[in-house]
Design a protein around this motif. Structure first.
Motif, short mmCIF file in Angstrom:
data_model
loop_
_atom_site.label_atom_id
_atom_site.label_comp_id
_atom_site.label_asym_id
_atom_site.label_seq_id
_atom_site.Cartn_x
_atom_site.Cartn_y
_atom_site.Cartn_z
N LYS A 68 -7.40 -2.52 10.27
CA LYS A 68 -8.88 -2.58 10.16
C LYS A 68 -9.43 -3.84 9.38
O LYS A 68 -10.43 -4.33 9.92
CB LYS A 68 -9.15 -1.54 9.28
CG LYS A 68 -9.07 0.06 10.28
CD LYS A 68 -9.63 1.15 9.67
CE LYS A 68 -9.83 2.60 10.41
NZ LYS A 68 -10.38 3.58 9.59
N LEU A 78 0.83 -1.14 0.01
CA LEU A 78 0.09 0.07 -0.06
C LEU A 78 0.82 1.02 -0.03
O LEU A 78 0.64 2.31 -0.89
CB LEU A 78 -0.91 0.00 1.24
CG LEU A 78 -2.11 -0.95 1.14
CD1 LEU A 78 -2.73 -0.78 2.47
CD2 LEU A 78 -2.87 -0.76 0.16
N LYS A 111 -1.08 5.99 8.05
CA LYS A 111 -2.43 5.33 7.31
C LYS A 111 -2.66 4.04 7.01
O LYS A 111 -3.31 3.31 6.81
CB LYS A 111 -2.80 6.41 6.14
CG LYS A 111 -2.96 7.71 6.97
CD LYS A 111 -4.22 7.99 8.10
CE LYS A 111 -4.33 9.28 8.57
NZ LYS A 111 -5.53 9.19 9.54
N CYS A 112 -1.44 3.62 6.28
CA CYS A 112 -1.11 2.04 5.81
C CYS A 112 -1.17 1.06 6.58
O CYS A 112 -2.14 0.32 6.62
CB CYS A 112 0.14 2.16 4.91
SG CYS A 112 0.16 3.00 3.09
N ASP A 165 -2.80 1.61 9.67
CA ASP A 165 -4.25 1.41 10.06
C ASP A 165 -5.25 0.86 9.15
O ASP A 165 -6.18 0.26 9.68
CB ASP A 165 -4.61 3.00 10.36
CG ASP A 165 -3.93 3.72 11.60
OD1 ASP A 165 -3.30 3.19 12.33
OD2 ASP A 165 -3.95 5.03 11.27
N ALA A 166 -4.98 0.94 7.66
CA ALA A 166 -5.61 0.16 7.12
C ALA A 166 -5.54 -1.15 6.88
O ALA A 166 -6.70 -2.04 7.02
CB ALA A 166 -5.31 0.88 5.59
N VAL A 167 -4.48 -1.63 6.90
CA VAL A 167 -4.33 -3.13 7.31
C VAL A 167 -4.78 -3.68 8.45
O VAL A 167 -5.46 -4.70 8.38
CB VAL A 167 -2.81 -3.68 7.16
CG1 VAL A 167 -2.43 -5.04 7.35
CG2 VAL A 167 -2.32 -3.06 5.62
#
Length: 336
Positions: free
Chosen positions: A39, A10, A32-33, A35-37
């Protein structure tokens, strides 16, 4: 199946889509990357640190994977803002060839001509006017017109390869210096300048006014340095007033300096030609020998004329008698 490696995937996609980003933005994208994974799968253990050491470790991990592709997540300090800029760059041997994905061969050749004039600009100004940049079309082996060149120049600026000032002069961008730094250093070793403080490539900043002093500083490095010291870091000259420093970059540009003869990079052939001009003794000997050989009579010409200048009077009389004997038989043959 989601894994911790998806964070790097990402992250690389986000950086590639943005070309160049500042260090704070690059670090925020990393957060942010992560946090995205998480989630998608909260059970994953993903290392993340907002410290400088943690950031450096993250960058080294990215470069370990990019190294196999001859790519690098590199950084460079912007000469205007002083911000640390990051971007993924190509580290192949032929650095200019990485433009081929976006531009044609003629456009790449034109770009090389323009940056050559920027690097060879006098007074360490490292910029060219719009007219000088458009004139480089005349040195291309293509049918590119000046109108087309103007569009290409606009594309170079829009895509971050060149910077155009309000005065209409083109200079190198942070992206160009980041991606083509090795190319500039190897191709223009005499014009390549490094900051005395940070040791990064310098095309804008200040220079010590002391003759023969090689101190060159970025503006932001100069400001930070002057907060604690008031002397040149190279020669030790006092910098108590502004007249002790000279500008580097567009501020050093003088009107009309790029209206003369086109500047070209010196080559090994130029040095050899200059050496032959500096030491002309051998060429003078050859020219003198050649001039003497042209003034001496050939084998088919009578050698007696050249001999009279060095023979005695008695020998000359004998030669004259031989010449008369040669002439008489010729007259008998032509008797009517």
């Amino acid at each position: 199946m989601v894994s911790s490696n998806d964070v790097k995937r990402l992250y690389l996609q986000a950086i590639l889509s943005r070309k160049m980003v500042s260090q704070p933005v690059a670090a925020k994208i990393w957060e942010k990357c992560v946090d995205a994974v998480k989630k998608v799968d909260p059970t994953l253990e993903i290392e993340y640190s907002d410290t400088r050491d943690g950031w450096n470790e993250w960058v080294n991990g990215i470069n370990d994977q990019l190294d196999q592709l001859n790519l690098e997540f590199a950084h460079l300090t912007d000469e205007i803002t002083g911000k640390e800029i990051y971007g993924i760059v190509n580290r192949k041997q032929d650095e200019v060839a990485q433009l081929a994905t976006d531009y044609s061969a003629a456009e790449i050749a034109y770009f090389k001509n323009v940056i050559e004039q920027i690097m060879l600009a006098p007074n360490e100004s490292y910029c060219v006017s719009s007219l000088a940049a458009l004139r480089e079309v005349n040195n291309l082996k293509s049918n590119m017109t000046k109108t087309q060149a103007e569009v290409v120049l606009g594309s170079f600026v829009a895509k971050g390869w060149l910077v155009k000032s309000r005065r209409g002069r083109y200079s190198l961008s942070t992206r160009t210096k980041l991606e083509l730094g090795n190319y500039f250093k190897n191709t223009y070793p005499d014009e390549f300048i490094e900051c005395t403080i940070c040791m990064e490539m310098l095309t804008r900043g200040i220079a010590c006014h002391t003759p023969h002093c090689k101190a060159r500083l970025h503006d932001h490095c100069y400001k930070n340095y002057r907060r604690s010291k008031n002397k040149c870091p190279s020669c030790g000259e006092s910098w108590s007033s502004d007249d002790k420093i000279a500008p580097v970059g567009e501020a050093a540009f003088k009107e009309g300096q790029d209206k003369g003869k086109r500047r070209t990079r010196r080559t090994a052939e130029d040095d050899e030609e200059e050496e032959s001009q500096i030491d002309p003794s051998q060429s003078q000997i050859e020219s003198q020998t050649q001039s003497q050989s042209t003034t001496q009579p050939s084998q088919t010409q009578p050698k007696r004329k050249g001999r009279r200048a060095v023979i005695s009077d008695d020998e000359e009389m004998q030669v004259n008698e031989e010449e008369e004997q040669d002439v008489k038989p010729q007259k008998r043959k032509s008797r009517r």
